[in-house]
Design a protein around this motif. Structure first.
Motif, short mmCIF file in Angstrom:
data_model
loop_
_atom_site.label_atom_id
_atom_site.label_comp_id
_atom_site.label_asym_id
_atom_site.label_seq_id
_atom_site.Cartn_x
_atom_site.Cartn_y
_atom_site.Cartn_z
N SER A 83 5.68 -5.90 -1.14
CA SER A 83 4.61 -6.80 -0.71
C SER A 83 4.52 -6.75 0.81
O SER A 83 5.46 -6.36 1.50
CB SER A 83 4.90 -8.23 -1.16
OG SER A 83 5.90 -8.82 -0.33
N TRP A 84 3.36 -7.18 1.33
CA TRP A 84 3.19 -7.22 2.79
C TRP A 84 4.19 -8.17 3.43
O TRP A 84 4.59 -7.97 4.59
CB TRP A 84 1.76 -7.61 3.15
CG TRP A 84 0.81 -6.47 3.03
CD1 TRP A 84 -0.09 -6.25 2.04
CD2 TRP A 84 0.67 -5.37 3.94
NE1 TRP A 84 -0.78 -5.08 2.27
CE2 TRP A 84 -0.34 -4.52 3.43
CE3 TRP A 84 1.29 -5.03 5.13
CZ2 TRP A 84 -0.73 -3.35 4.07
CZ3 TRP A 84 0.91 -3.86 5.78
CH2 TRP A 84 -0.09 -3.03 5.24
N ASN A 85 4.62 -9.18 2.72
CA ASN A 85 5.59 -10.12 3.29
C ASN A 85 6.97 -9.50 3.43
O ASN A 85 7.77 -9.95 4.27
CB ASN A 85 5.70 -11.37 2.41
CG ASN A 85 4.45 -12.23 2.46
OD1 ASN A 85 3.72 -12.20 3.44
ND2 ASN A 85 4.22 -12.99 1.41
N ASP A 88 8.32 -4.93 6.01
CA ASP A 88 9.00 -4.69 7.29
C ASP A 88 10.49 -4.95 7.18
O ASP A 88 11.31 -4.21 7.73
CB ASP A 88 8.37 -5.54 8.39
CG ASP A 88 6.97 -5.08 8.76
OD1 ASP A 88 6.63 -3.92 8.45
OD2 ASP A 88 6.21 -5.88 9.34
N LYS A 89 10.85 -6.00 6.46
CA LYS A 89 12.27 -6.30 6.26
C LYS A 89 12.94 -5.19 5.45
O LYS A 89 14.09 -4.82 5.72
CB LYS A 89 12.44 -7.64 5.54
CG LYS A 89 12.06 -8.85 6.38
CD LYS A 89 12.26 -10.15 5.63
CE LYS A 89 11.23 -10.34 4.54
NZ LYS A 89 11.30 -11.67 3.89
N ARG A 90 12.23 -4.66 4.45
CA ARG A 90 12.79 -3.60 3.62
C ARG A 90 13.05 -2.34 4.45
O ARG A 90 14.12 -1.73 4.38
CB ARG A 90 11.81 -3.29 2.48
CG ARG A 90 12.20 -2.11 1.60
CD ARG A 90 13.51 -2.33 0.88
NE ARG A 90 13.75 -1.30 -0.12
CZ ARG A 90 14.91 -1.10 -0.72
NH1 ARG A 90 15.95 -1.85 -0.42
NH2 ARG A 90 15.04 -0.15 -1.63
N VAL A 91 12.08 -1.96 5.28
CA VAL A 91 12.25 -0.77 6.11
C VAL A 91 13.39 -0.97 7.09
O VAL A 91 14.23 -0.07 7.29
CB VAL A 91 10.94 -0.43 6.84
CG1 VAL A 91 11.16 0.69 7.85
CG2 VAL A 91 9.86 -0.02 5.84
N ALA A 92 13.47 -2.13 7.71
CA ALA A 92 14.56 -2.40 8.65
C ALA A 92 15.91 -2.31 7.97
O ALA A 92 16.87 -1.77 8.53
CB ALA A 92 14.37 -3.78 9.28
N SER A 93 15.99 -2.82 6.73
CA SER A 93 17.24 -2.76 5.99
C SER A 93 17.64 -1.32 5.67
O SER A 93 18.81 -0.94 5.81
CB SER A 93 17.11 -3.56 4.70
OG SER A 93 18.24 -3.40 3.87
N LEU A 94 16.67 -0.52 5.26
CA LEU A 94 16.96 0.88 4.95
C LEU A 94 17.44 1.64 6.19
O LEU A 94 18.41 2.41 6.14
CB LEU A 94 15.72 1.56 4.38
CG LEU A 94 15.27 1.09 2.99
CD1 LEU A 94 13.90 1.65 2.65
CD2 LEU A 94 16.29 1.49 1.94
N LEU A 95 16.78 1.41 7.30
CA LEU A 95 17.18 2.09 8.54
C LEU A 95 18.57 1.66 8.97
O LEU A 95 19.39 2.49 9.39
CB LEU A 95 16.17 1.80 9.64
CG LEU A 95 14.76 2.38 9.44
CD1 LEU A 95 13.82 1.87 10.52
CD2 LEU A 95 14.79 3.90 9.44
N THR A 100 17.29 6.30 5.58
CA THR A 100 15.96 6.43 6.18
C THR A 100 14.97 7.03 5.19
O THR A 100 15.22 8.09 4.63
CB THR A 100 16.03 7.33 7.43
OG1 THR A 100 16.98 6.78 8.34
CG2 THR A 100 14.67 7.43 8.11
N PRO A 101 13.83 6.38 4.98
CA PRO A 101 12.81 6.98 4.12
C PRO A 101 12.14 8.15 4.83
O PRO A 101 12.29 8.33 6.04
CB PRO A 101 11.83 5.82 3.89
CG PRO A 101 12.02 4.92 5.06
CD PRO A 101 13.45 5.06 5.49
N ASP A 102 11.42 8.95 4.07
CA ASP A 102 10.67 10.06 4.66
C ASP A 102 9.29 9.61 5.13
O ASP A 102 8.78 10.10 6.14
CB ASP A 102 10.52 11.19 3.64
CG ASP A 102 11.86 11.78 3.25
OD1 ASP A 102 12.42 12.54 4.06
OD2 ASP A 102 12.34 11.45 2.16
N LEU A 103 8.69 8.68 4.40
CA LEU A 103 7.35 8.20 4.71
C LEU A 103 7.31 6.69 4.54
O LEU A 103 7.89 6.15 3.60
CB LEU A 103 6.32 8.84 3.78
CG LEU A 103 6.05 10.34 3.96
CD1 LEU A 103 5.38 10.92 2.72
CD2 LEU A 103 5.17 10.58 5.19
N VAL A 104 6.61 6.03 5.45
CA VAL A 104 6.38 4.59 5.34
C VAL A 104 4.92 4.33 5.61
O VAL A 104 4.35 4.81 6.59
CB VAL A 104 7.24 3.79 6.35
CG1 VAL A 104 6.85 2.32 6.33
CG2 VAL A 104 8.73 3.94 6.03
#
Length: 430
Positions: A83-85, A88-95, A100-104
């Motif tokens: 979700s939009w909410n 950003d938290k999900r990407v920060a957690s992965l990093l 690291t994802p390949d595409l965001v």
């Protein structure tokens, strides 16, 4: 998910939050797994534009990924839909965890450029794909002259007006200048009681959009061409003073614009309670569903001396270089940005294209006459300073503070915002 057609149907592996926030993949691995057994697994984190399982973006991605994998059997694509909410938290957690994802695909990119995590767009887009992008959006994706943000979907703003209210007030055409807008608002107040003449949302939901529209209409803006914030410019001071003395103090808009959100204004327009406002394509469906007889036009500007400017918003695709999958990313993006795939997404969500061919198709097909003003505005769109890594924090300041600029101490509010924005910009560039 039986509406998705592909060789290996997507399966829901786990639920992160509400029903529409899903991690989808060809197998039930997580982001740090090898996926469905292909030679290379691309991990894609994307935002969900739907508001229910029925219209979840999972259906779009499932179709695209299925057809891509069928055409490229050595590449698997894992989708992490958020979700939009939460994205950003999900990407920060992965990093932070080294996954690291390949595409965001999300709303910004500059902070990842500052951290040196992204491929330049020239590394992951073919020459044809790059050339097919609408130039204004490609420029908006640049940081210091190099493009990193790849536009994914767009929106512009146009002027909406209630035709029935205009007829009752004796107004025959939409305003083109601020003086005409004020004059029309005065007629509406006098002749159509119970209707707010102009909806001015400067509350914290999306004050940065409305304030930028008005700033541009007065010959100013939120930042200059060099990327310096310009909240306290003479042009902006004059613009917000005009709003205060011509709309707020004359009671031609909401009593407290700083406490009024876009959602409120949109809902009131759809209820026939607001006569004029600036809106995005989502308001078309809302007004149509409510059977409002509305019209759209170019957004009024101060006067003919101000160059016409259109406000545009884009969401972005980013390609991360940590996993070394440049070749596979390039293949996937080449497929994703095909006209048929872009058109399918834009039509599903009534959003605007970022590629020339898709814009031509939507303009010429006859199916999107309600978006004509929006589509016409695309090539000349102006954007937030997306390339500045401080923008995320500065936009938050704008949401909370810009509404005070139409109050009696408006100049003090603009000066305070200017100082706070300059501080954030300085921190981000250290």
């Amino acid at each position: 998910m039986n509406t998705l057609t592909r060789t290996n149907p997507l399966r829901v592996c786990r639920v992160l939050a509400p029903a529409l926030v899903l991690v989808l993949a060809t197998g039930c691995g997580t982001l740090d797994s090898g996926g469905g057994g292909g030679d290379v697994t691309l991990r894609l984190v994307a935002a969900d534009y739907g508001d229910s399982e029925a219209n979840s973006t999972a259906h779009f991605w499932g179709d695209v990924i299925g057809r891509f994998e069928e055409a490229n059997p050595g590449i698997t694509v894992e989708l992490d839909l958020q979700s939009w909410n939460d994205i950003d938290k999900r990407v920060a957690s992965l990093l932070a965890s080294g996954r690291t994802p390949d595409l965001v695909q999300t709303g910004g990119f500059a902070d990842q450029v500052a951290a040196d995590r992204l491929y330049p767009a020239t590394d992951v887009l073919s020459i044809d794909t790059q050339a097919g992008m609408i130039d204004a959006f490609s420029r908006a994706g640049q940081v210091l002259g190099s493009q990193y943000g790849i536009p994914f979907v767009a929106s512009t703003r146009v002027f909406f007006y209630n035709k029935a209210v205009f007829a009752k007030a004796g107004i025959t055409a939409p305003p083109t200048t601020w003086d005409e807008l004020r004059h029309d608002a005065e007629l509406i107040k006098a002749k159509v009681p119970g209707v707010t003449p102009y909806g001015l949302p400067l509350g914290p939901e999306e004050a940065q959009a409305e304030s930028m529209i008005w700033a541009m209409g007065g010959g100013g803006g939120l930042a200059d061409n060099a990327g310096n914030y310009t909240f306290d410019s003479p042009q902006n001071r004059a613009t917000f003073a005009w709003l205060r003395t011509n709309l707020v103090e004359k009671h031609l808009t909401y009593a407290d614009p700083a406490a009024t959100d876009r959602k409120t204004v949109f809902n009131d327009f759809a209820a026939g309670k607001v006569a004029m406002l600036n809106g995005h394509p989502g308001l078309v469906a809302k007004a149509t569903a409510a059977k409002i007889d509305y019209g759209t036009a170019a957004i009024p500007r101060k006067d003919a001396t101000v160059k016409p400017a259109t406000f545009g918003v884009a969401d972005w695709m980013m390609a991360f270089k940590a996993n070394g999958h440049r070749t596979e990313i390039k293949k996937f993006l080449g497929f994703l940005y095909r006209t048929d795939n872009q058109l399918a997404f834009d039509e599903q969500y009534n959003l605007l294209p970022v590629t020339q061919e898709t814009r031509t198709e939507m303009t010429g097909s006859g199916r999107h006459r309600d978006l004509t003003e929006f589509l016409n505005a695309l090539p000349t769109a102006n954007f937030y300073p997306y390339g500045d890594p401080s923008w995320d924090k500065v936009s938050g300041l704008v949401k909370q503070q810009i509404g005070a600029a139409v109050k009696r101490d408006g100049n003090d509010a603009l000066a305070a915002l200017q100082a706070a924005a300059a501080t954030e910009a300085g921190r981000s560039r250290r």
